[in-house]
Design a protein around this motif. Structure first.
Motif, PDB file in Angstrom:
ATOM      1  N   ALA A   1       1.458  12.318  -9.124  1.00  0.00           N
ATOM      2  CA  ALA A   1       0.595  13.454  -9.560  1.00  0.00           C
ATOM      3  C   ALA A   1       2.022  14.958  -9.817  1.00  0.00           C
ATOM      4  CB  ALA A   1      -0.378  13.322  -8.117  1.00  0.00           C
ATOM      5  N   VAL A   2       2.532  14.915  -9.104  1.00  0.00           N
ATOM      6  CA  VAL A   2       3.126  15.977  -8.659  1.00  0.00           C
ATOM      7  C   VAL A   2       4.515  16.258 -10.097  1.00  0.00           C
ATOM      8  CG1 VAL A   2       5.955  16.466  -7.702  1.00  0.00           C
ATOM      9  CG2 VAL A   2       3.828  15.617  -6.180  1.00  0.00           C
ATOM     10  N   THR A   3       3.809  14.330 -10.925  1.00  0.00           N
ATOM     11  CA  THR A   3       5.058  15.399 -12.058  1.00  0.00           C
ATOM     12  C   THR A   3       3.678  16.390 -13.100  1.00  0.00           C
ATOM     13  OG1 THR A   3       4.721  12.992 -12.631  1.00  0.00           O
ATOM     14  CG2 THR A   3       6.501  13.543 -11.612  1.00  0.00           C
ATOM     15  N   GLU A   4       2.712  15.441 -13.200  1.00  0.00           N
ATOM     16  CA  GLU A   4       2.198  15.879 -14.115  1.00  0.00           C
ATOM     17  C   GLU A   4       1.806  18.034 -13.419  1.00  0.00           C
ATOM     18  OE1 GLU A   4      -1.503  13.901 -14.104  1.00  0.00           O
ATOM     19  OE2 GLU A   4      -0.657  11.943 -14.993  1.00  0.00           O
ATOM     20  N   ARG A   5       1.812  18.141 -12.410  1.00  0.00           N
ATOM     21  CA  ARG A   5       1.501  18.962 -11.851  1.00  0.00           C
ATOM     22  C   ARG A   5       2.478  20.023 -11.862  1.00  0.00           C
ATOM     23  NH1 ARG A   5      -2.761  20.773  -8.933  1.00  0.00           N
ATOM     24  NH2 ARG A   5      -1.377  22.320  -8.230  1.00  0.00           N
ATOM     25  N   SER A   6       3.829  19.156 -12.128  1.00  0.00           N
ATOM     26  CA  SER A   6       5.130  20.235 -12.684  1.00  0.00           C
ATOM     27  C   SER A   6       5.426  20.432 -13.537  1.00  0.00           C
ATOM     28  CB  SER A   6       6.060  19.737 -11.775  1.00  0.00           C
ATOM     29  OG  SER A   6       6.167  18.524 -12.069  1.00  0.00           O
ATOM     30  N   GLN A   7       4.673  19.696 -14.906  1.00  0.00           N
ATOM     31  CA  GLN A   7       5.199  20.142 -15.972  1.00  0.00           C
ATOM     32  C   GLN A   7       4.803  21.050 -17.321  1.00  0.00           C
ATOM     33  OE1 GLN A   7       3.147  16.507 -18.387  1.00  0.00           O
ATOM     34  NE2 GLN A   7       4.543  14.869 -17.944  1.00  0.00           N
ATOM     35  N   THR A   8       4.999  21.623 -17.353  1.00  0.00           N
ATOM     36  CA  THR A   8       4.365  23.641 -18.406  1.00  0.00           C
ATOM     37  C   THR A   8       3.540  22.653 -19.383  1.00  0.00           C
ATOM     38  OG1 THR A   8       5.979  22.851 -20.361  1.00  0.00           O
ATOM     39  CG2 THR A   8       6.805  23.608 -18.330  1.00  0.00           C
ATOM     40  N   LEU A   9       2.541  23.788 -19.611  1.00  0.00           N
ATOM     41  CA  LEU A   9       1.230  23.425 -20.041  1.00  0.00           C
ATOM     42  C   LEU A   9       1.743  23.211 -22.291  1.00  0.00           C
ATOM     43  CD1 LEU A   9      -0.869  25.354 -18.151  1.00  0.00           C
ATOM     44  CD2 LEU A   9      -0.901  23.394 -18.289  1.00  0.00           C
ATOM     45  N   HIS A  10       1.192  23.058 -22.121  1.00  0.00           N
ATOM     46  CA  HIS A  10       1.291  22.949 -23.914  1.00  0.00           C
ATOM     47  C   HIS A  10       0.249  23.302 -24.644  1.00  0.00           C
ATOM     48  CE1 HIS A  10       4.488  19.511 -24.012  1.00  0.00           C
ATOM     49  NE2 HIS A  10       2.867  19.275 -23.209  1.00  0.00           N
ATOM     50  N   VAL A  11      -0.826  24.879 -23.923  1.00  0.00           N
ATOM     51  CA  VAL A  11      -1.549  25.747 -24.738  1.00  0.00           C
ATOM     52  C   VAL A  11      -0.437  26.729 -24.706  1.00  0.00           C
ATOM     53  CG1 VAL A  11      -4.191  26.292 -24.296  1.00  0.00           C
ATOM     54  CG2 VAL A  11      -3.459  23.920 -23.812  1.00  0.00           C
TER      55      VAL A  11
ATOM     56  N   ALA B   1       0.688  -0.860   0.345  1.00  0.00           N
ATOM     57  CA  ALA B   1      -0.339   0.246   0.026  1.00  0.00           C
ATOM     58  C   ALA B   1       0.992   1.500  -0.117  1.00  0.00           C
ATOM     59  CB  ALA B   1      -0.564  -0.096   0.860  1.00  0.00           C
ATOM     60  N   GLY B   2       1.618   1.417   0.665  1.00  0.00           N
ATOM     61  CA  GLY B   2       2.406   2.079   0.865  1.00  0.00           C
ATOM     62  C   GLY B   2       3.500   2.548  -0.476  1.00  0.00           C
ATOM     63  N   LEU B   3       4.281   1.182  -1.634  1.00  0.00           N
ATOM     64  CA  LEU B   3       4.135   1.686  -2.959  1.00  0.00           C
ATOM     65  C   LEU B   3       3.391   2.124  -3.826  1.00  0.00           C
ATOM     66  CD1 LEU B   3       6.844  -1.521  -3.235  1.00  0.00           C
ATOM     67  CD2 LEU B   3       7.236   0.555  -2.586  1.00  0.00           C
ATOM     68  N   VAL B   4       2.671   1.586  -3.638  1.00  0.00           N
ATOM     69  CA  VAL B   4       1.203   2.935  -4.227  1.00  0.00           C
ATOM     70  C   VAL B   4       0.940   4.194  -4.121  1.00  0.00           C
ATOM     71  CG1 VAL B   4      -1.222   2.084  -5.368  1.00  0.00           C
ATOM     72  CG2 VAL B   4      -0.600  -0.045  -4.699  1.00  0.00           C
ATOM     73  N   TYR B   5       0.681   4.415  -3.178  1.00  0.00           N
ATOM     74  CA  TYR B   5       0.495   5.200  -2.619  1.00  0.00           C
ATOM     75  C   TYR B   5       1.725   6.470  -2.726  1.00  0.00           C
ATOM     76  CZ  TYR B   5      -0.328   9.709   0.544  1.00  0.00           C
ATOM     77  OH  TYR B   5      -0.093  10.593   0.665  1.00  0.00           O
ATOM     78  N   THR B   6       3.006   5.889  -2.904  1.00  0.00           N
ATOM     79  CA  THR B   6       4.026   6.704  -3.561  1.00  0.00           C
ATOM     80  C   THR B   6       3.900   6.874  -4.603  1.00  0.00           C
ATOM     81  OG1 THR B   6       5.602   5.959  -1.729  1.00  0.00           O
ATOM     82  CG2 THR B   6       6.543   6.469  -2.783  1.00  0.00           C
ATOM     83  N   TYR B   7       3.859   5.981  -5.621  1.00  0.00           N
ATOM     84  CA  TYR B   7       3.448   6.272  -7.111  1.00  0.00           C
ATOM     85  C   TYR B   7       2.940   7.100  -7.234  1.00  0.00           C
ATOM     86  CZ  TYR B   7       2.909   4.528 -11.779  1.00  0.00           C
ATOM     87  OH  TYR B   7       2.358   4.869 -13.136  1.00  0.00           O
ATOM     88  N   VAL B   8       1.726   6.971  -6.962  1.00  0.00           N
ATOM     89  CA  VAL B   8       0.084   8.176  -7.269  1.00  0.00           C
ATOM     90  C   VAL B   8       0.384   9.279  -6.477  1.00  0.00           C
ATOM     91  CG1 VAL B   8      -1.832   8.892  -6.391  1.00  0.00           C
ATOM     92  CG2 VAL B   8      -1.373   5.724  -6.860  1.00  0.00           C
ATOM     93  N   VAL B   9       1.154   9.193  -5.543  1.00  0.00           N
ATOM     94  CA  VAL B   9       1.449  10.961  -5.626  1.00  0.00           C
ATOM     95  C   VAL B   9       2.725  11.202  -6.741  1.00  0.00           C
ATOM     96  CG1 VAL B   9       2.930  12.289  -3.420  1.00  0.00           C
ATOM     97  CG2 VAL B   9       0.721  10.951  -3.407  1.00  0.00           C
ATOM     98  N   TYR B  10       4.027  10.230  -6.872  1.00  0.00           N
ATOM     99  CA  TYR B  10       5.241  10.442  -7.486  1.00  0.00           C
ATOM    100  C   TYR B  10       4.470  11.182  -9.339  1.00  0.00           C
ATOM    101  CZ  TYR B  10       9.074  10.246 -10.874  1.00  0.00           C
ATOM    102  OH  TYR B  10       9.536  10.904 -11.666  1.00  0.00           O
TER     103      TYR B  10
END
Length: 65
Positions: free
Chosen positions: A49-59, A38-47
């Motif tokens: 989410a953080v990488t998606e939010r830190s990417q630059t927008l293409h619009v 469960a800790g590994l799954v939670y870590t993957y999901v948070v990782y």
């Protein structure tokens, strides 16, 4: 170590009996593996989410219309 864990979680009467040790030891192992999974799954999901939010927008910010 198992006697200490069994005595802490389930009481000393269970940890002193052979049946209690035989049945609860695999239960504690499975519980520990479940917590790790469960800790590994939670870590993957948070990782992700953080990488998606830190990417630059293409619009483009401004429209030419």
């Amino acid at each position: 170590m198992w006697n200490i864990l069994l005595a802490f979680f389930f009481g000393s009467a269970v940890s002193s009996s052979r049946t209690g040790r035989r049945l609860l030891r695999p239960f504690l192992i499975l519980l520990g593996l479940g917590v790790i999974a469960a800790g590994l799954v939670y870590t993957y999901v948070v990782y992700r989410a953080v990488t998606e939010r830190s990417q630059t927008l293409h619009v483009h910010a401004h429209s030419t219309r």
